[in-house]
Design a protein around this motif. Structure first.
Motif, mmCIF file in Angstrom:
data_model
loop_
_atom_site.group_PDB
_atom_site.id
_atom_site.type_symbol
_atom_site.label_atom_id
_atom_site.label_comp_id
_atom_site.label_asym_id
_atom_site.label_seq_id
_atom_site.Cartn_x
_atom_site.Cartn_y
_atom_site.Cartn_z
ATOM 1 N N LEU A 133 32.620 69.470 64.708
ATOM 2 C CA LEU A 133 32.011 68.727 63.348
ATOM 3 C C LEU A 133 31.298 67.748 63.372
ATOM 4 C CD1 LEU A 133 35.694 68.922 61.420
ATOM 5 C CD2 LEU A 133 33.766 70.219 61.006
ATOM 6 N N MET A 134 31.434 66.806 64.617
ATOM 7 C CA MET A 134 30.612 65.755 64.679
ATOM 8 C C MET A 134 29.182 66.057 65.273
ATOM 9 S SD MET A 134 30.289 62.512 64.476
ATOM 10 C CE MET A 134 29.304 61.157 64.679
ATOM 11 N N SER A 135 29.189 67.204 66.055
ATOM 12 C CA SER A 135 27.805 67.838 66.459
ATOM 13 C C SER A 135 27.327 68.359 65.003
ATOM 14 C CB SER A 135 28.268 68.829 67.634
ATOM 15 O OG SER A 135 28.591 68.488 68.705
ATOM 16 N N LEU A 136 28.054 69.005 64.527
ATOM 17 C CA LEU A 136 27.342 69.874 63.397
ATOM 18 C C LEU A 136 26.634 68.624 62.424
ATOM 19 C CD1 LEU A 136 27.503 72.656 61.883
ATOM 20 C CD2 LEU A 136 29.436 71.924 60.725
ATOM 21 N N LEU A 137 27.303 67.521 62.202
ATOM 22 C CA LEU A 137 26.923 66.454 61.404
ATOM 23 C C LEU A 137 25.596 66.083 62.077
ATOM 24 C CD1 LEU A 137 27.162 64.499 58.952
ATOM 25 C CD2 LEU A 137 28.603 62.939 60.707
ATOM 26 N N ILE A 138 25.693 65.814 63.502
ATOM 27 C CA ILE A 138 24.541 65.144 64.270
ATOM 28 C C ILE A 138 23.313 66.043 63.944
ATOM 29 C CG2 ILE A 138 23.602 64.802 66.535
ATOM 30 C CD1 ILE A 138 26.389 63.832 67.215
ATOM 31 N N VAL A 139 23.418 67.558 64.183
ATOM 32 C CA VAL A 139 22.311 68.457 64.204
ATOM 33 C C VAL A 139 21.821 68.326 62.692
ATOM 34 C CG1 VAL A 139 21.638 70.817 63.760
ATOM 35 C CG2 VAL A 139 23.036 69.698 66.103
ATOM 36 N N PHE A 140 22.813 68.360 61.699
ATOM 37 C CA PHE A 140 22.188 68.489 60.177
ATOM 38 C C PHE A 140 21.574 67.116 59.999
ATOM 39 C CE2 PHE A 140 22.942 67.247 55.767
ATOM 40 C CZ PHE A 140 22.236 68.422 55.192
ATOM 41 N N VAL A 141 21.861 66.045 60.277
ATOM 42 C CA VAL A 141 21.279 64.893 60.242
ATOM 43 C C VAL A 141 19.764 64.571 60.838
ATOM 44 C CG1 VAL A 141 21.180 62.104 60.407
ATOM 45 C CG2 VAL A 141 23.169 63.221 59.618
ATOM 46 N N PHE A 142 19.811 65.158 62.030
ATOM 47 C CA PHE A 142 18.805 65.139 63.062
ATOM 48 C C PHE A 142 17.735 66.074 62.759
ATOM 49 C CE2 PHE A 142 16.516 64.934 67.288
ATOM 50 C CZ PHE A 142 16.701 63.819 67.509
ATOM 51 N N LYS A 143 18.292 67.406 62.249
ATOM 52 C CA LYS A 143 17.213 68.447 62.139
ATOM 53 C C LYS A 143 16.921 68.819 60.455
ATOM 54 C CE LYS A 143 15.838 69.791 66.055
ATOM 55 N NZ LYS A 143 14.638 69.626 66.557
ATOM 56 N N GLY A 144 17.955 68.157 59.509
ATOM 57 C CA GLY A 144 17.787 68.398 58.280
ATOM 58 C C GLY A 144 18.296 69.528 57.804
ATOM 59 N N LEU A 145 18.829 70.613 58.566
ATOM 60 C CA LEU A 145 19.587 71.892 58.278
ATOM 61 C C LEU A 145 20.266 72.310 59.765
ATOM 62 C CD1 LEU A 145 17.311 74.931 58.131
ATOM 63 C CD2 LEU A 145 16.473 72.904 58.566
ATOM 64 N N VAL A 146 21.086 73.224 59.590
ATOM 65 C CA VAL A 146 21.745 73.620 60.700
ATOM 66 C C VAL A 146 21.441 75.169 60.561
ATOM 67 C CG1 VAL A 146 23.974 74.259 61.845
ATOM 68 C CG2 VAL A 146 23.486 72.177 60.609
ATOM 69 N N THR A 147 20.382 75.891 61.537
ATOM 70 C CA THR A 147 20.233 77.171 61.648
ATOM 71 C C THR A 147 21.267 77.785 62.449
ATOM 72 O OG1 THR A 147 18.672 76.783 63.544
ATOM 73 C CG2 THR A 147 17.475 76.588 61.412
ATOM 74 N N PHE A 148 21.053 79.181 62.487
ATOM 75 C CA PHE A 148 21.820 80.062 63.346
ATOM 76 C C PHE A 148 21.822 79.529 64.661
ATOM 77 C CE2 PHE A 148 22.718 84.014 65.583
ATOM 78 C CZ PHE A 148 24.233 84.131 65.282
ATOM 79 N N GLN A 149 20.634 79.240 65.076
ATOM 80 C CA GLN A 149 20.569 79.223 66.571
ATOM 81 C C GLN A 149 21.158 77.612 66.857
ATOM 82 O OE1 GLN A 149 16.434 79.436 66.307
ATOM 83 N NE2 GLN A 149 16.228 81.023 67.424
ATOM 84 N N TYR A 150 21.066 76.616 65.840
ATOM 85 C CA TYR A 150 21.659 75.492 66.431
ATOM 86 C C TYR A 150 23.185 75.269 65.991
ATOM 87 C CZ TYR A 150 17.312 73.110 66.904
ATOM 88 O OH TYR A 150 16.173 72.603 67.388
ATOM 89 N N PHE A 151 23.565 76.318 65.148
ATOM 90 C CA PHE A 151 24.988 76.593 65.058
ATOM 91 C C PHE A 151 25.569 77.248 66.541
ATOM 92 C CE2 PHE A 151 28.901 79.059 63.917
ATOM 93 C CZ PHE A 151 29.465 77.991 63.169
ATOM 94 N N GLY A 152 24.662 78.016 67.037
ATOM 95 C CA GLY A 152 25.136 78.581 68.354
ATOM 96 C C GLY A 152 25.204 77.369 69.453
#
Length: 183
Positions: A133-152
């Motif tokens: 969950l923390m990684s998901l939040l970091i990627v969302f804040v840092f990238k603006g969205l969470v793509t399939f590749q970043y979810f991977g």
């Protein structure tokens, strides 16, 4: 739970993250390599010439009992972070460094205080969920969205955090390899 270690983990990660904005990227790489060399010398001295090292009160609380006679997690953290630096560009370096800096200690704290379901060598399912969950939040804040590749990426790093002993090395290394070759 050793808060001294967690504070150093957070502080050092934020220091390197901040330096990535202040100094040139080339200078940051030289700094990381220099720190690996200095820490390697310290590790050799600590392991083989412990009695001759000064200021033991400052640095001995940083070591877990099981790593006192082995290479420390701090050395693996530095080597993993340096490998990450040489694998990816500045933005991806910052992203994985933030995941290592924030998600890993949060997973440890959640696992220690509320973890019930042990997965591997003291790591818990609850800590793994906190890492995810923390990684998901970091990627969302840092990238603006969470793509399939970043979810991977997040999923892979969560498994690495849960299933490896030296996650401070494997998270940046595997994260860098994933971002270099799969994103």
């Amino acid at each position: 739970m050793n808060f001294y270690r967690k504070a150093l983990h957070l502080g050092f990660g934020f220091l390197i993250f901040g330096l990535s904005y202040v100094v040139s990227y080339h200078l940051l790489g030289l700094l990381l390599v220099s720190l690996v060399i200095l820490n390697s010398v310290f590790e050799v001295l600590r392991l083989f010439f412990y009695d001759y090292l000064p200021l033991k009160r400052l640095w001995t609380p940083l070591f877990k009992k099981e790593e006192f006679y082995k290479i420390s997690d701090g050395w693996f953290y530095l080597v993993g972070t340096t490998c990450l630096y040489y694998l990816v560009g500045k933005e991806d370096f910052r992203l994985v460094l933030l995941i290592l800096t924030l998600a890993d200690p949060i997973a440890s704290l959640v696992g220690f205080y509320s973890g019930k379901k042990k997965i591997f060598q003291g790591k818990t399912l609850e800590g793994g969920v906190a890492f995810f969950l923390m990684s998901l939040l970091i990627v969302f804040v840092f990238k603006g969205l969470v793509t399939f590749q970043y979810f991977g990426l997040i999923s892979l790093l969560t498994f690495i955090e849960l299933l490896t002993k030296r996650d401070n090395f494997w998270i940046p290394l595997v994260g860098g390899l994933y971002l270099k070759y799969l994103v």
